[in-house]
Design a protein around this motif. Sequence first.
Motif, PDB file in Angstrom:
ATOM      1  N   ASN A  23       0.783  -1.231   0.000  1.00  0.00           N
ATOM      2  CA  ASN A  23       0.000   0.000   0.000  1.00  0.00           C
ATOM      3  C   ASN A  23       0.814   1.281   0.000  1.00  0.00           C
ATOM      4  N   ARG A  24       2.132   1.183   0.238  1.00  0.00           N
ATOM      5  CA  ARG A  24       2.995   2.358   0.366  1.00  0.00           C
ATOM      6  C   ARG A  24       2.546   3.260   1.510  1.00  0.00           C
ATOM      7  N   LYS A  25       1.904   2.694   2.520  1.00  0.00           N
ATOM      8  CA  LYS A  25       1.542   3.418   3.729  1.00  0.00           C
ATOM      9  C   LYS A  25       1.365   2.399   4.842  1.00  0.00           C
ATOM     10  N   ASP A  62       8.288   6.142  -7.855  1.00  0.00           N
ATOM     11  CA  ASP A  62       8.132   4.713  -7.581  1.00  0.00           C
ATOM     12  C   ASP A  62       6.661   4.296  -7.591  1.00  0.00           C
ATOM     13  N   GLU A  63       5.793   5.133  -7.025  1.00  0.00           N
ATOM     14  CA  GLU A  63       4.372   4.782  -6.945  1.00  0.00           C
ATOM     15  C   GLU A  63       3.692   4.774  -8.297  1.00  0.00           C
ATOM     16  N   CYS A  70      -5.888   0.126   0.172  1.00  0.00           N
ATOM     17  CA  CYS A  70      -5.431  -0.711  -0.938  1.00  0.00           C
ATOM     18  C   CYS A  70      -5.121   0.162  -2.149  1.00  0.00           C
ATOM     19  N   TYR A  71      -3.932  -0.023  -2.721  1.00  0.00           N
ATOM     20  CA  TYR A  71      -3.543   0.822  -3.850  1.00  0.00           C
ATOM     21  C   TYR A  71      -4.369   0.502  -5.086  1.00  0.00           C
ATOM     22  N   THR A  77      -7.511  -0.113  -5.143  1.00  0.00           N
ATOM     23  CA  THR A  77      -8.717   0.702  -5.000  1.00  0.00           C
ATOM     24  C   THR A  77      -8.427   2.139  -5.398  1.00  0.00           C
ATOM     25  N   ARG A  78      -7.292   2.635  -4.980  1.00  0.00           N
ATOM     26  CA  ARG A  78      -6.902   4.010  -5.302  1.00  0.00           C
ATOM     27  C   ARG A  78      -6.808   4.218  -6.809  1.00  0.00           C
ATOM     28  N   VAL A  79      -6.170   3.286  -7.523  1.00  0.00           N
ATOM     29  CA  VAL A  79      -6.032   3.391  -8.974  1.00  0.00           C
ATOM     30  C   VAL A  79      -7.404   3.298  -9.639  1.00  0.00           C
ATOM     31  N   ARG A  80      -8.248   2.393  -9.155  1.00  0.00           N
ATOM     32  CA  ARG A  80      -9.578   2.232  -9.736  1.00  0.00           C
ATOM     33  C   ARG A  80     -10.402   3.513  -9.581  1.00  0.00           C
ATOM     34  N   LEU A  81     -10.333   4.136  -8.406  1.00  0.00           N
ATOM     35  CA  LEU A  81     -11.095   5.357  -8.189  1.00  0.00           C
ATOM     36  C   LEU A  81     -10.525   6.526  -8.992  1.00  0.00           C
TER      37      LEU A  81
END
Length: 219
Positions: free
Chosen positions: A104-106, A150-151, A182-183, A185-189
């Motif tokens: 998740n990078r967090k 990186d992200e 969740c990353y 989810t972030r990309v999807r949104l």
Amino acid sequence: MTHFDLIETRAKPIRPGFYARSGKRLLDLGLALLLLPLLAPVIALTWAAAKAQGGPGFYSHVRVGRHGRSFRCHKIRTMHPDADRLLREHLRTHPLAAEEWARNRKLRHDPRVTPLGRILRRTSLDELPQILNVLRGEMSLVGPRPVTEDELGYYAPMPSTYLDQLPGVTGLWQVRGRRDGCYRTRVRLDRAYRREMSLATDLGLIGRTALALVRPSGC
């Protein structure tokens, strides 16, 4: 399946309309100039509180902007001055945290964040200095959360999901998906917002963000 999820599945190419080409920037400038006199005292107070704990009051980090142009994203410092060392040590001694970071990078329990920083993050007050990025045209009031080089790999094989937009102070993920962590989810949104972008959508997200300042739930 939600309205945004349905939009995301459409295969038609995106043809930016007037709002995406010009109206969004006009909204950014108008609201940023209107809000700046109100936000400046809050920024000054939070900067002074962060600086009083040792270290600089502001934190600037290089982020990827639209079309891959890098810029310095401004925030109130919420981490200890030796944050990088604290993170390396924590990930080395906590394998589950290392897995969470890789995914998740967090971190849900981040050892780098100061007690004041937790309050600032929960209320999103640490992000107020980004209004300067908005005025400079490096960010928008609404858009994907700014990412590091990186992200950007998380957006493969469709980096245009991020690179075609200005990063935002707030956005669909910040309002709806932040607790998920969740990353994917972030990309999807972010992809859904790119398709749904409109004046009504942006005003709605800005309004919900303003409510979150009164009823904080961020992390």
